[in-house]
Design a protein around this motif. Structure first.
Motif, PDB file in Angstrom:
ATOM      1  N   THR A  17      -1.743  32.157  53.905  1.00  0.00           N
ATOM      2  CA  THR A  17      -0.378  31.769  54.280  1.00  0.00           C
ATOM      3  C   THR A  17       0.114  32.650  55.421  1.00  0.00           C
ATOM      4  N   VAL A  18       0.709  32.020  56.437  1.00  0.00           N
ATOM      5  CA  VAL A  18       1.264  32.734  57.583  1.00  0.00           C
ATOM      6  C   VAL A  18       2.748  32.404  57.694  1.00  0.00           C
ATOM      7  N   TRP A  19       3.578  33.439  57.760  1.00  0.00           N
ATOM      8  CA  TRP A  19       5.021  33.277  57.921  1.00  0.00           C
ATOM      9  C   TRP A  19       5.398  33.519  59.378  1.00  0.00           C
ATOM     10  N   ILE A  20       6.276  32.672  59.919  1.00  0.00           N
ATOM     11  CA  ILE A  20       6.816  32.854  61.272  1.00  0.00           C
ATOM     12  C   ILE A  20       8.331  32.739  61.174  1.00  0.00           C
ATOM     13  N   LEU A  21       9.025  33.853  61.384  1.00  0.00           N
ATOM     14  CA  LEU A  21      10.486  33.880  61.336  1.00  0.00           C
ATOM     15  C   LEU A  21      11.038  33.933  62.763  1.00  0.00           C
ATOM     16  N   CYS A  22      12.194  33.323  62.971  1.00  0.00           N
ATOM     17  CA  CYS A  22      12.860  33.354  64.277  1.00  0.00           C
ATOM     18  C   CYS A  22      14.284  33.860  64.103  1.00  0.00           C
ATOM     19  N   ALA A  23      14.723  34.737  64.977  1.00  0.00           N
ATOM     20  CA  ALA A  23      16.083  35.281  64.920  1.00  0.00           C
ATOM     21  C   ALA A  23      16.454  35.826  66.290  1.00  0.00           C
ATOM     22  N   PRO A  24      17.749  35.953  66.581  1.00  0.00           N
ATOM     23  CA  PRO A  24      18.148  36.511  67.880  1.00  0.00           C
ATOM     24  C   PRO A  24      17.673  37.942  68.100  1.00  0.00           C
ATOM     25  N   SER A  25      17.714  38.771  67.047  1.00  0.00           N
ATOM     26  CA  SER A  25      17.283  40.157  67.200  1.00  0.00           C
ATOM     27  C   SER A  25      16.788  40.688  65.861  1.00  0.00           C
ATOM     28  N   GLU A  26      16.049  41.794  65.905  1.00  0.00           N
ATOM     29  CA  GLU A  26      15.553  42.414  64.680  1.00  0.00           C
ATOM     30  C   GLU A  26      16.710  42.889  63.805  1.00  0.00           C
ATOM     31  N   ALA A  27      17.802  43.297  64.429  1.00  0.00           N
ATOM     32  CA  ALA A  27      18.948  43.819  63.678  1.00  0.00           C
ATOM     33  C   ALA A  27      19.586  42.770  62.782  1.00  0.00           C
TER      34      ALA A  27
ATOM     35  N   GLU B 112      13.375  28.908  61.126  1.00  0.00           N
ATOM     36  CA  GLU B 112      13.932  28.947  62.484  1.00  0.00           C
ATOM     37  C   GLU B 112      15.159  29.849  62.600  1.00  0.00           C
ATOM     38  N   ASP B 113      15.941  29.930  61.555  1.00  0.00           N
ATOM     39  CA  ASP B 113      17.217  30.653  61.634  1.00  0.00           C
ATOM     40  C   ASP B 113      17.251  31.755  60.587  1.00  0.00           C
ATOM     41  N   ALA B 114      16.306  32.666  60.677  1.00  0.00           N
ATOM     42  CA  ALA B 114      16.191  33.715  59.663  1.00  0.00           C
ATOM     43  C   ALA B 114      17.405  34.624  59.632  1.00  0.00           C
ATOM     44  N   ASP B 115      18.186  34.651  60.710  1.00  0.00           N
ATOM     45  CA  ASP B 115      19.383  35.490  60.744  1.00  0.00           C
ATOM     46  C   ASP B 115      20.513  34.918  59.899  1.00  0.00           C
ATOM     47  N   ARG B 116      20.373  33.698  59.416  1.00  0.00           N
ATOM     48  CA  ARG B 116      21.421  33.063  58.613  1.00  0.00           C
ATOM     49  C   ARG B 116      21.204  33.236  57.111  1.00  0.00           C
ATOM     50  N   MET B 117      20.397  34.217  56.736  1.00  0.00           N
ATOM     51  CA  MET B 117      20.199  34.511  55.321  1.00  0.00           C
ATOM     52  C   MET B 117      21.040  35.716  54.918  1.00  0.00           C
ATOM     53  N   VAL B 118      21.788  35.580  53.831  1.00  0.00           N
ATOM     54  CA  VAL B 118      22.519  36.729  53.301  1.00  0.00           C
ATOM     55  C   VAL B 118      21.528  37.641  52.587  1.00  0.00           C
TER      56      VAL B 118
ATOM     57  N   ARG C 264      23.905  24.547  59.090  1.00  0.00           N
ATOM     58  CA  ARG C 264      25.066  25.171  58.454  1.00  0.00           C
ATOM     59  C   ARG C 264      25.146  26.644  58.841  1.00  0.00           C
ATOM     60  N   VAL C 265      26.181  27.297  58.345  1.00  0.00           N
ATOM     61  CA  VAL C 265      26.395  28.697  58.708  1.00  0.00           C
ATOM     62  C   VAL C 265      25.344  29.598  58.067  1.00  0.00           C
ATOM     63  N   ILE C 266      24.935  29.296  56.835  1.00  0.00           N
ATOM     64  CA  ILE C 266      23.953  30.131  56.151  1.00  0.00           C
ATOM     65  C   ILE C 266      22.852  29.270  55.540  1.00  0.00           C
ATOM     66  N   ILE C 267      21.712  29.901  55.323  1.00  0.00           N
ATOM     67  CA  ILE C 267      20.618  29.288  54.579  1.00  0.00           C
ATOM     68  C   ILE C 267      20.819  29.627  53.106  1.00  0.00           C
ATOM     69  N   SER C 268      20.758  28.635  52.246  1.00  0.00           N
ATOM     70  CA  SER C 268      21.021  28.870  50.824  1.00  0.00           C
ATOM     71  C   SER C 268      19.820  29.530  50.156  1.00  0.00           C
ATOM     72  N   ILE C 269      20.099  30.210  49.063  1.00  0.00           N
ATOM     73  CA  ILE C 269      19.039  30.886  48.320  1.00  0.00           C
ATOM     74  C   ILE C 269      18.080  29.877  47.697  1.00  0.00           C
ATOM     75  N   ASP C 270      18.584  28.700  47.317  1.00  0.00           N
ATOM     76  CA  ASP C 270      17.716  27.675  46.729  1.00  0.00           C
ATOM     77  C   ASP C 270      16.713  27.145  47.754  1.00  0.00           C
ATOM     78  N   GLU C 271      17.159  27.018  49.019  1.00  0.00           N
ATOM     79  CA  GLU C 271      16.244  26.561  50.069  1.00  0.00           C
ATOM     80  C   GLU C 271      15.105  27.548  50.257  1.00  0.00           C
TER      81      GLU C 271
END
Length: 397
Positions: free
Chosen positions: A151-161, A127-133, A97-104
């Motif tokens: 616990t280890v977190w791995i986020l993916c996004a097109p850019s840091e911005a 995988e799509d950390a850029d889709r979080m509001v 979807r366009v965004i990741i929901s807060i509940d997810e």
């Protein structure tokens, strides 16, 4: 054979993550990483890079190396479970979807508090950390600020911005580059058994996008749709033809989206019914229909997203076409992306001006922007193709 062998074109990033995984035998203190030395292990990572650079592939290779008893051998049960996304100490959040929901995100954050069940670490991949509001990102921020030590977190996004500054300050960022077409072609030959000529053409026409190159190299229908897209664009010489071409391009995008989603949808439905205890051909009991309906709703949302992605792929292909024309007009000796139709590119380059080619490229970029902002795709494509028709009308005069 290890999980790292499936990656290509990112030697520096691969070396960094391999070193971090090798040094992760003793969990690190969960403090926010500011300037870790090369190969240092930390509790939160951000992998950035352009589409097709292999962000998620690298994330799962790192996850395998952390969860595997052999450092990511690629063949043990741990590695196979990570590849299937079923490992008990791996949690994944991705969305069509366009965004990741807060509940997810809240559900994932809650899961991150659990201790590992069979491995040294519990690994959380978004995988799509850029889709979080913003408010969704703030939920994640608390987990990054105070994580359990295993616990280890791995986020993916097109850019840091694409992420909030507060989130960026809590992760170690690793930037990927676009792999070369040669690297991608070698991967297709080695991993998928594709012949060299097909692999090189697919890698070049996909502009080094690993996933798209794989699809072009292994799917004849995908290659045919791309070829038809370019032929349609090159055959437009009037406004009526532009309108008809827009409708045909939209049909091609739908066909491509359907080809990608139909098989996956059928597998998901079959798996869901099997999990619910419903035999093939049996009617779904009333009490279970809400769960099946929720799955169907998710699939419809994914279908909408897949269609927009398909349209964007068409626009990227068209952009490559006129990029090649412009390079020829400017006398560049760079190899065309669309080498298979070089003769037609040269013909268009001779009968139009660089300024006209740039106007077409601007129109394609504007169409991508409009569609991303929910303008009706048919209208955006028509407006773009009217601009395409202008220089090509001259070629027939």
């Amino acid at each position: 054979m290890s999980v790292w062998d499936e990656l290509t074109g990112q030697p520096e990033a691969i070396a960094l993550f391999r070193a971090a995984a090798s040094g992760a035998a003793a969990p690190t203190t969960p403090a926010a990483p500011t300037a870790p030395h090369a190969g240092a292990m930390t509790h939160s990572w951000l992998i950035t890079g352009p589409p097709g650079s292999g962000r998620s592939n690298l994330a799962y290779a790192f996850a395998s190396a952390l969860l595997c008893r052999n450092g990511g051998c690629g063949v043990c049960p741990d590695c196979r479970q990570v590849a299937a996304r079923t490992h008990p100490d791996l949690a994944v959040l991705t969305t069509d979807r366009v965004i990741i929901s807060i509940d997810e995100v809240r559900t994932l954050v809650t899961s991150s508090q659990f201790s590992p069940s069979v491995s040294r670490y519990r690994v959380m991949v978004i995988e799509d950390a850029d889709r979080m509001v913003e408010r969704t990102s703030n939920v994640l921020l608390k987990a990054l600020e105070e994580p359990p030590e295993r616990t280890v977190w791995i986020l993916c996004a097109p850019s840091e911005a694409d992420l909030l500054p507060t989130v960026r300050s809590r992760v170690r960022s690793v930037r990927l580059r676009v792999p070369s077409a040669g690297d991608v072609a070698q991967l297709l030959e080695r991993r998928d058994g594709v012949d060299r000529e097909t692999a090189e053409r697919a890698a070049r026409e996909a502009q080094s996008h690993i996933g798209m190159a794989h699809r072009l190299a292994t799917n004849e229908d995908a290659r045919a749709r791309r070829d038809e897209t370019l032929n349609i664009a090159l055959g437009i010489h009037s406004v009526p033809e532009a309108v008809l071409a827009a409708a045909r391009l939209l049909d091609l995008a739908k066909d491509d989206a359907d080809a990608i989603t139909e098989e996956r949808d059928a597998e998901e439905r079959e798996s869901t019914l099997r999990t619910l205890g419903v035999e093939p051909g049996q009617a779904v009991p009333m009490g279970l229909r809400s769960q099946v309906k929720a799955l169907e709703d998710d699939q419809k949302r994914r279908s909408t997203r897949s269609l927009r992605d398909g349209i964007d792929r068409i626009l990227v292909d068209l952009l490559s076409l006129y990029r090649d024309v412009l390079l020829i007009q400017l006398g560049s000796h760079l190899e065309p992306i669309n080498l298979a139709i070089e003769g037609r590119l040269e013909q268009l380059a001779r009968t139009s001006e660089p300024a006209e080619t740039l106007a077409v490229m601007d129109a394609i970029a504007a169409a991508r922007l409009r569609i991303s902002r929910n303008v009706t795709p048919a209208l955006a494509l028509e407006a773009m193709l009217v601009t395409v028709a202008s220089p090509q009308r001259k070629a027939t005069l």
